[in-house]
Design an enzyme around this catalytic site. Structure first.
Site, PDB file in Angstrom:
ATOM      1  N   LYS A  56      20.663  56.590  49.372  1.00  0.00           N
ATOM      2  CA  LYS A  56      21.927  56.269  48.690  1.00  0.00           C
ATOM      3  C   LYS A  56      22.905  57.443  48.851  1.00  0.00           C
ATOM      4  O   LYS A  56      24.085  57.253  49.133  1.00  0.00           O
ATOM      5  CB  LYS A  56      21.668  55.987  47.205  1.00  0.00           C
ATOM      6  CG  LYS A  56      20.971  54.646  46.961  1.00  0.00           C
ATOM      7  CD  LYS A  56      20.538  54.445  45.506  1.00  0.00           C
ATOM      8  CE  LYS A  56      19.745  53.146  45.382  1.00  0.00           C
ATOM      9  NZ  LYS A  56      19.266  52.852  44.026  1.00  0.00           N
TER      10      LYS A  56
ATOM     11  N   GLN B  48      18.319  56.131  38.669  1.00  0.00           N
ATOM     12  CA  GLN B  48      17.295  55.386  39.416  1.00  0.00           C
ATOM     13  C   GLN B  48      16.167  54.927  38.486  1.00  0.00           C
ATOM     14  O   GLN B  48      15.630  55.723  37.713  1.00  0.00           O
ATOM     15  CB  GLN B  48      16.750  56.279  40.554  1.00  0.00           C
ATOM     16  CG  GLN B  48      15.782  55.593  41.495  1.00  0.00           C
ATOM     17  CD  GLN B  48      16.419  54.495  42.349  1.00  0.00           C
ATOM     18  OE1 GLN B  48      17.630  54.490  42.590  1.00  0.00           O
ATOM     19  NE2 GLN B  48      15.621  53.542  42.787  1.00  0.00           N
TER      20      GLN B  48
ATOM     21  N   ASP C  49      25.608  49.971  38.978  1.00  0.00           N
ATOM     22  CA  ASP C  49      24.423  49.116  39.099  1.00  0.00           C
ATOM     23  C   ASP C  49      24.658  47.744  38.473  1.00  0.00           C
ATOM     24  O   ASP C  49      23.866  46.828  38.691  1.00  0.00           O
ATOM     25  CB  ASP C  49      23.231  49.765  38.372  1.00  0.00           C
ATOM     26  CG  ASP C  49      22.331  50.545  39.306  1.00  0.00           C
ATOM     27  OD1 ASP C  49      22.150  50.102  40.452  1.00  0.00           O
ATOM     28  OD2 ASP C  49      21.799  51.584  38.868  1.00  0.00           O
TER      29      ASP C  49
HETATM   30  N1  GUN Z   1      15.269  50.680  41.167  1.00  0.00           N
HETATM   31  C1  GUN Z   1      15.050  49.642  41.996  1.00  0.00           C
HETATM   32  N2  GUN Z   1      16.209  49.047  42.321  1.00  0.00           N
HETATM   33  C2  GUN Z   1      17.179  49.710  41.664  1.00  0.00           C
HETATM   34  C3  GUN Z   1      18.596  49.562  41.602  1.00  0.00           C
HETATM   35  O1  GUN Z   1      19.209  48.674  42.203  1.00  0.00           O
HETATM   36  N3  GUN Z   1      19.241  50.480  40.824  1.00  0.00           N
HETATM   37  C4  GUN Z   1      18.594  51.446  40.131  1.00  0.00           C
HETATM   38  N4  GUN Z   1      19.322  52.274  39.378  1.00  0.00           N
HETATM   39  N5  GUN Z   1      17.285  51.608  40.169  1.00  0.00           N
HETATM   40  C5  GUN Z   1      16.589  50.746  40.936  1.00  0.00           C
END
Ligand code: GUN
Length: 291
Positions: A53, A97, A120
């Site tokens: 990311k 995350q 998100d």
């Molecule tokens: N863990 C797995 N997928 C995601 C996501 O799309 N965002 C976040 N913050 N954590 C995750």
């Protein structure tokens, strides 16, 4: 052979276009969009996702602020960091995350991020707006799935869509997006009666189960479109989806590969959400950044 829905290629195109829009807006406002990425602990899978990311941000001109917190960080310390980032005008988006270690309250954490910085789309304000069909920050994986279906001109109106998986991250929000596109939507899960039979009725089957090769041809109507959200590791350590690709590809009309399907689109949509958050916070109209 079915149409291969190449998420990786589409994501790359979207990221290149976004890079040009970011460049254009920086010249107008003199400000760079910024995304804060918080990781608690050092789970290897999370570390890979977070690194990808951050790299993707930098490649398209978005500044990334990384925060690596120890596994035993307290709820208060984490909330204080989010509070600081909420107030920091260089930070347009905040992502923490998931999953978090058990001692932390995931719900409280996701709800403490300002809705306008919630890239998100996990805040109750954004999920509420999404369920009402209103404009909001949309969770990245569902947004990526819709972007792929649209890019490949897959008809959605009136189509029967079965989603396997009822998570807040994928299943529920993708159902809302498909409803908005006038599909007839069913969310199925581990307790669903006759799951193979129900899936077999789908024109569009979205698998978000988290079990390697769970979806076999008995789940798939010939000619169906199959979207595989799974990221699993098999015994050999190879990344595989929730769909048994080889056997299902022989009957589907279109299918996403794993890797190279949904995953890269999730990252592209995170960048797009960060850019949208930046535009709103800086009161910039979308038209000003049209290429
Ligand atoms: N863990 C797995 N997928 C995601 C996501 O799309 N965002 C976040 N913050 N954590 C995750």
């Amino acid at each position: 052979m079915p149409t291969l829905i190449k998420g990786k290629e589409l994501a790359q195109e979207m990221r290149e276009k976004l890079g040009k829009r970011v460049e254009k807006i920086k010249n107008i406002t003199g400000r760079q969009p910024g995304l804060a990425v918080i990781q608690v602990g050092s789970d290897p899978a999370s570390s890979i996702y977070v690194r990808n990311k951050q790299k993707a941000c930098q490649a398209c001109g978005i500044k990334s602020f990384g925060y690596e917190l120890p596994e035993d960080v307290s709820q208060t310390q984490l909330m204080e960091l989010i509070d600081t980032l909420n107030q920091d005008e260089h930070v347009n988006g905040i992502l923490c995350q998931l999953p978090l270690p058990d001692h932390l309250d995931e719900f409280a954490v996701t709800q403490s991020i300002l809705p306008d910085k919630d890239v998100d789309g996990f805040h109750a304000v954004n999920t509420g707006l999404l369920s009402m069909g209103r404009s909001c920050l949309v969770p990245c994986t569902p947004a990526g799935i819709l972007a792929m279906l649209k890019a490949y001109d897959i008809p959605l109106k009136g189509q029967r869509c079965v989603i396997v998986g009822r998570s807040n991250i994928v299943g529920k929000p993708v159902a809302q997006l498909m409803l908005k596109e006038h599909a007839t939507v069913t969310i199925a899960h581990s307790r669903t009666r006759d799951l193979p039979g129900l899936c077999h009725s789908a024109d569009i089957l979205i698998a978000a189960i988290g079990k390697a090769h769970f979806v076999t041809p008995e789940y798939v109507k010939p000619g169906a479109v199959v979207i595989d959200v799974g990221i699993n590791r098999n015994e050999a350590g190879k990344v595989v989806g929730d769909v048994d690709f080889t056997s299902v590809a022989s009957i589907a009309s279109a299918i996403t590969p794993v890797p190279g399907g949904v995953g890269p689109m999730t990252i592209a949509m995170l960048l797009e959400n960060t850019f949208q958050a930046y535009l709103k916070q800086n009161r910039v109209n979308e038209e000003q950044v049209d290429l």
